[in-house]
Scaffold this motif. Structure first.
Motif, PDB file in Angstrom:
ATOM      1  N   ILE A 342      26.691  31.730  45.987  1.00 25.87           N
ATOM      2  CA  ILE A 342      26.829  30.705  47.024  1.00 25.87           C
ATOM      3  C   ILE A 342      26.263  31.189  48.358  1.00 25.87           C
ATOM      4  CG2 ILE A 342      28.843  29.649  45.950  1.00 25.87           C
ATOM      5  CD1 ILE A 342      30.491  31.175  48.148  1.00 25.87           C
ATOM      6  N   ASP A 343      25.993  30.212  49.242  1.00 24.15           N
ATOM      7  CA  ASP A 343      25.485  30.512  50.586  1.00 24.15           C
ATOM      8  C   ASP A 343      26.528  30.236  51.671  1.00 24.15           C
ATOM      9  OD1 ASP A 343      22.700  30.858  49.604  1.00 24.15           O
ATOM     10  OD2 ASP A 343      22.862  28.707  49.204  1.00 24.15           O
ATOM     11  N   ARG A 344      27.369  29.236  51.431  1.00 19.15           N
ATOM     12  CA  ARG A 344      28.323  28.794  52.443  1.00 19.15           C
ATOM     13  C   ARG A 344      29.707  28.626  51.822  1.00 19.15           C
ATOM     14  NH1 ARG A 344      25.539  25.849  56.559  1.00 19.15           N
ATOM     15  NH2 ARG A 344      27.533  25.736  57.677  1.00 19.15           N
ATOM     16  N   VAL A 345      30.731  28.744  52.666  1.00 16.74           N
ATOM     17  CA  VAL A 345      32.108  28.446  52.259  1.00 16.74           C
ATOM     18  C   VAL A 345      32.734  27.578  53.344  1.00 16.74           C
ATOM     19  CG1 VAL A 345      34.430  29.392  51.938  1.00 16.74           C
ATOM     20  CG2 VAL A 345      32.480  30.471  50.818  1.00 16.74           C
ATOM     21  N   LYS A 369      35.854  41.577  53.946  1.00 20.71           N
ATOM     22  CA  LYS A 369      34.785  40.964  54.727  1.00 20.71           C
ATOM     23  C   LYS A 369      34.034  39.939  53.883  1.00 20.71           C
ATOM     24  CE  LYS A 369      35.154  43.617  58.474  1.00 20.71           C
ATOM     25  NZ  LYS A 369      35.554  43.078  59.790  1.00 20.71           N
ATOM     26  N   VAL A 370      33.571  38.897  54.545  1.00 18.54           N
ATOM     27  CA  VAL A 370      32.725  37.912  53.884  1.00 18.54           C
ATOM     28  C   VAL A 370      31.429  38.592  53.440  1.00 18.54           C
ATOM     29  CG1 VAL A 370      31.376  35.797  54.268  1.00 18.54           C
ATOM     30  CG2 VAL A 370      33.692  35.980  55.180  1.00 18.54           C
ATOM     31  N   ALA A 371      30.967  38.260  52.241  1.00 18.75           N
ATOM     32  CA  ALA A 371      29.737  38.852  51.716  1.00 18.75           C
ATOM     33  C   ALA A 371      28.575  38.616  52.689  1.00 18.75           C
ATOM     34  CB  ALA A 371      29.414  38.257  50.350  1.00 18.75           C
ATOM     35  N   ASN A 402      35.068  37.847  59.271  1.00 19.66           N
ATOM     36  CA  ASN A 402      33.796  37.185  59.626  1.00 19.66           C
ATOM     37  C   ASN A 402      33.729  35.710  59.248  1.00 19.66           C
ATOM     38  OD1 ASN A 402      32.770  39.508  60.841  1.00 19.66           O
ATOM     39  ND2 ASN A 402      31.906  40.266  58.898  1.00 19.66           N
ATOM     40  N   PHE A 403      34.886  35.071  59.119  1.00 21.10           N
ATOM     41  CA  PHE A 403      34.932  33.617  59.041  1.00 21.10           C
ATOM     42  C   PHE A 403      34.820  33.047  60.452  1.00 21.10           C
ATOM     43  CE2 PHE A 403      36.568  33.932  54.776  1.00 21.10           C
ATOM     44  CZ  PHE A 403      36.425  32.664  54.206  1.00 21.10           C
ATOM     45  N   GLU A 404      34.243  31.856  60.573  1.00 22.52           N
ATOM     46  CA  GLU A 404      34.347  31.106  61.822  1.00 22.52           C
ATOM     47  C   GLU A 404      35.684  30.385  61.826  1.00 22.52           C
ATOM     48  OE1 GLU A 404      30.933  28.745  63.190  1.00 22.52           O
ATOM     49  OE2 GLU A 404      29.905  29.478  61.399  1.00 22.52           O
ATOM     50  N   TRP A 405      36.361  30.391  62.983  1.00 16.17           N
ATOM     51  CA  TRP A 405      37.656  29.730  63.144  1.00 16.17           C
ATOM     52  C   TRP A 405      37.441  28.556  64.092  1.00 16.17           C
ATOM     53  CZ3 TRP A 405      42.184  29.468  60.867  1.00 16.17           C
ATOM     54  CH2 TRP A 405      43.315  28.992  61.563  1.00 16.17           C
ATOM     55  N   ALA A 456      35.337  33.423  46.705  1.00 16.14           N
ATOM     56  CA  ALA A 456      33.880  33.290  46.630  1.00 16.14           C
ATOM     57  C   ALA A 456      33.218  33.805  47.901  1.00 16.14           C
ATOM     58  CB  ALA A 456      33.499  31.833  46.382  1.00 16.14           C
ATOM     59  N   ALA A 457      33.874  33.583  49.044  1.00 17.95           N
ATOM     60  CA  ALA A 457      33.326  34.079  50.308  1.00 17.95           C
ATOM     61  C   ALA A 457      33.231  35.601  50.315  1.00 17.95           C
ATOM     62  CB  ALA A 457      34.203  33.607  51.470  1.00 17.95           C
ATOM     63  N   ILE A 458      34.234  36.242  49.787  1.00 20.18           N
ATOM     64  CA  ILE A 458      34.269  37.714  49.772  1.00 20.18           C
ATOM     65  C   ILE A 458      33.272  38.292  48.775  1.00 20.18           C
ATOM     66  CG2 ILE A 458      35.726  39.725  49.267  1.00 20.18           C
ATOM     67  CD1 ILE A 458      36.412  38.162  51.886  1.00 20.18           C
ATOM     68  N   HIS A 459      33.159  37.670  47.618  1.00 15.80           N
ATOM     69  CA  HIS A 459      32.341  38.230  46.537  1.00 15.80           C
ATOM     70  C   HIS A 459      30.912  37.694  46.513  1.00 15.80           C
ATOM     71  CE1 HIS A 459      35.686  40.360  44.535  1.00 15.80           C
ATOM     72  NE2 HIS A 459      36.429  39.361  44.987  1.00 15.80           N
ATOM     73  N   GLY A 460      30.667  36.579  47.198  1.00 19.25           N
ATOM     74  CA  GLY A 460      29.316  36.012  47.215  1.00 19.25           C
ATOM     75  C   GLY A 460      29.014  35.144  46.013  1.00 19.25           C
TER      76      GLY A 460
END
Length: 471
Positions: A342-345, A369-371, A402-405, A456-460
């Motif tokens: 994935i590219d985005r979450v 951390k986000v991938a 590293n998520f946007e809040w 998915a965000a963490i693992h890509g």
């Protein structure tokens, strides 16, 4: 013969009823937002009409609002005009508005329950298909069109064809409630009954698999009734419902007497019959990931993408739809779901942006951390949810990863604001629809639960959260 919960609510709200004709139904609550209301208010002005019950009408802005810095001007002119128009309309017609700066602003289907505006046994309408969310409280909640919005504003009633009744019974109790969520339950239901399975019906969700859920999880279930083709979704109120609504800002002062009445009257009789029934064993449900371009195109995390022949089961139109979906999603049959990168979450929307959703997602995120190949964002469903999450330190967990809040709003659920996918971008999304272009022209959406999106965000790529330690 006994009556269903739907029958009881319907019959108690009939104003006019004639055989083989639509019935005129009284509406207890009318929720308004900036997208589907401007023409309705214009219609009132042209006909020199007032809002019949402004005290039963509540407005907020959610679809067009930016979720970034709100001290800055709104750059998109269409959004800016719609927001300003709602402000003017509410002022002119005396309607309570939770505007962009209100601490109660948020997605209309999140703030209604939070504020105690949503109540069991009531009829609720809004110019938004996911009004069905409020059915989690035993309310008959319907999405309506703009002309119907005008009718309700003017008369506090609505002409409706009486739907059929559809029992969806989820039996058993989840063995791993952190990994198999309400989102997985409703995606499994839709996968089984199909996106047209509930057409012309109001679904009542029943069984231990439903009553075991929290109120926030029940809202996720009812929210996506529309994706199964239903007119609305209902869950009978119980002690969890009554406890949730107690002492909310707009909870009625005679609440205890109302609860006494609800306990007796707001449940399906033991001898009632439904027009349709579907039964699902909760222990057969795994974490779900959609692979196609409607919510019925979904499979278990440990499966591979089916071929169009497998998916269609001999239906030529279904086969053609699956072929088209695979082409749009740039996927091939036989690909393991866990191999999809994935590219985005996006963690947000009226389906999964409540406090409990953010808590569960944060358990996956904490300390990680986000991938590097992923851009991820969290958009709380309301400013109240945002404040509560920040008081718990959840914002720090997401930001450190590293998520946007963001600020509250519909955000990337429907791409009617700056939060959109670029063409070809693939997103793990906690929203409710994966239609072509729903999150941005050419964007590719995979529907998942908050914990699945977080993992998915963490693992890509998609991973089976049952293998993670989420306790």
């Amino acid at each position: 013969m006994g009556k269903t919960l739907f029958d009881k609510i319907w019959e108690s709200h009939i104003v006019v009823e004639k055989q083989n004709e639509p019935a005129l139904i009284y509406i207890d609550r009318h929720l308004v937002h900036e997208v589907t209301s401007p023409q309705a208010f214009d219609g009132l002005r042209m006909n020199n009409r007032k809002v019949r019950r402004p005290d039963l009408t509540i407005a907020t802005m959610d679809h067009n609002v930016p979720t970034s810095d709100r001290s800055l001007p709104i750059l998109d002119q269409t959004s800016a005009v719609q927001i300003k128009t709602l402000e003017n309309n509410c002022k002119d017609f005396g309607i309570k508005l939770f505007d962009i700066n209100s601490p109660n602003q948020g997605i209309v289907h999140v703030i209604g329950p939070q504020l105690g505006i949503t109540l069991p046994g009531t009829t609720i309408v809004c110019g938004d298909s996911h009004t069905s969310t409020h059915g989690a409280f035993g309310a008959l909640a319907l999405g309506i069109g703009t002309s119907e919005v005008e009718h309700v504003l003017a008369s506090q009633t609505l002409w409706l064809e009486k739907p059929k009744t559809f029992e969806v019974r989820v039996e058993g109790k989840r063995k791993n409630p952190h990994a198999v969520t309400a989102k997985d339950i409703i995606l499994s239901i839709i996968k089984n009954i199909g996106t047209a399975g509930g057409t012309g019906t109001v679904i009542e969700y029943r069984g231990e698999g439903i009553t075991d859920l929290s109120m926030e999880q029940r809202m996720t279930i009812c929210n996506m009734s529309i994706e199964g083709g239903a007119r609305a979704g209902l869950i009978a109120p119980d002690q969890k419902t009554f406890d949730y609504l107690r002492n909310r800002e707009y909870t009625p002062k005679n609440y205890d007497s109302l609860v006494s009445d609800w306990k007796v009257n707001l449940k399906t009789d033991s001898d009632a019959t439904f027009d349709k029934t579907f039964v699902l064993d909760i222990n057969e449900i795994a974490p779900q990931v959609s692979w196609g371009t409607n919510p019925g195109m979904t499979c278990d995390i440990d499966e591979s993408i089916p071929s169009p022949d497998e998916f269609s089961n001999g239906n030529a139109n279904q086969k053609k739809g699956a072929e088209k979906a695979l082409e749009y999603m740039a996927l091939e049959s036989g690909t393991l779901i866990e191999d999809i990168e994935i590219d985005r979450v996006f963690i947000g929307s009226c389906t999964n942006a409540r406090l409990e959703d953010l808590i569960e997602a944060s358990k996956v995120i904490q300390g990680q951390k986000v991938a590097s190949n992923v851009s991820a964002m969290v958009v709380p469903g309301s400013q109240m949810v945002k404040k509560q999450a920040e008081e718990m330190g959840l914002d720090k967990i997401f930001i450190d990863a590293n998520f946007e809040w963001r600020e509250a709003g519909c955000s990337m659920c429907l791409g009617m604001n700056p939060d959109i996918l670029s063409p070809g971008e693939r997103c793990a999304s906690t929203s409710n629809r994966n239609f072509e272009g729903r999150q941005g022209n050419g964007g590719r959406t995979h529907l998942v639960s908050p914990v699945m999106a977080a993992a998915a965000a963490i693992h890509g790529h998609f991973v089976d959260v049952r293998k993670l330690d989420l306790n």
